[in-house]
Design a protein around this motif. Sequence first.
Motif, PDB file in Angstrom:
ATOM      1  N   ASN A  56       0.840  -1.193   0.000  1.00  0.00           N
ATOM      2  CA  ASN A  56       0.000   0.000   0.000  1.00  0.00           C
ATOM      3  C   ASN A  56       0.878   1.247   0.000  1.00  0.00           C
ATOM      4  O   ASN A  56       1.541   1.490   0.996  1.00  0.00           O
ATOM      5  N   PRO A  57       0.921   2.013  -1.073  1.00  0.00           N
ATOM      6  CA  PRO A  57       0.272   1.824  -2.369  1.00  0.00           C
ATOM      7  C   PRO A  57       0.974   0.737  -3.182  1.00  0.00           C
ATOM      8  O   PRO A  57       2.154   0.459  -2.988  1.00  0.00           O
ATOM      9  N   CYS A  84      -3.598   3.301  -3.969  1.00  0.00           N
ATOM     10  CA  CYS A  84      -3.650   3.100  -2.516  1.00  0.00           C
ATOM     11  C   CYS A  84      -4.901   2.296  -2.133  1.00  0.00           C
ATOM     12  O   CYS A  84      -5.773   2.042  -2.962  1.00  0.00           O
ATOM     13  N   ASN A  85      -4.972   1.936  -0.857  1.00  0.00           N
ATOM     14  CA  ASN A  85      -6.100   1.133  -0.391  1.00  0.00           C
ATOM     15  C   ASN A  85      -7.437   1.869  -0.534  1.00  0.00           C
ATOM     16  O   ASN A  85      -8.442   1.256  -0.863  1.00  0.00           O
TER      17      ASN A  85
END
Length: 186
Positions: A56-57, A84-85
Motif C-alpha cells: 500500500n500503495p 492506494c487502499n
Amino acid sequence: MARLPQERESAFALQTSRTQFIQFPPASPMIDSPQTGPMRAAAEWQIWFDGSAFPNPGRIGIGAVLRGPDGQQVDFSGQAGGGCNNEAELLALGKALELASESGARHLTVRGDSDFAVRHARGDAQTEVPHLRRLIEVTRRLLDAFDSVRLEWVPRHRNLDADRLSRAALGLPDKPALSPSSRRRR
C-alpha cells in the motif's frame, strides 16, 4: 503511479482475473396493481465489496459479491492497476454498482469494511486528494442511478467473501478474519 480515472476507458474499466457467474433462477413473481397493472415487486439486492492494495500503495485487486432477491449471485474478482487502499475500495464499490446496474437492480443494500469509501460515497466526508475526489464523484453518480441505496459499514469479519475475492485478484492468500471474540481485552 496509478492512472487517473479519465485516462482509463471508464473509471471502472478493469482487467478481470476471474469472474464467476452463477445461473440466475426465474424472475420474481409479478404483482397486479389496479393503478399500474402488472409490475415487478420492488426487491432489494445485496452487495458486499472490498479492495486491496499490495503493498500500500501498490497493485490493486477488487472483489464484489452481488446477490439478487431471487437467489441469483455474481462474484467478481479483478485487477485495477495501481494505487492506494482507499482507491482500491472506491474502485471495488464502483465495479459492484456497475454489476448491479447490469443485472437490473433498482434497490440496493451495499456493505463494505472501508469506512473511507462508505463515508465518502454517502457524502458524510470529503477529501482534498484530487484523484480520490474524481473517483468519489463517479461513484456518487453511479449511486444516483438507483431508486434506493443503503450504504453500510461492516467489520472485516462480516465481509470475508469480498475480501477473499479482492485478495485473490492479486494472488494473495485469504486474510484471517478478526472476530469480536478473538480480540484481547486489556
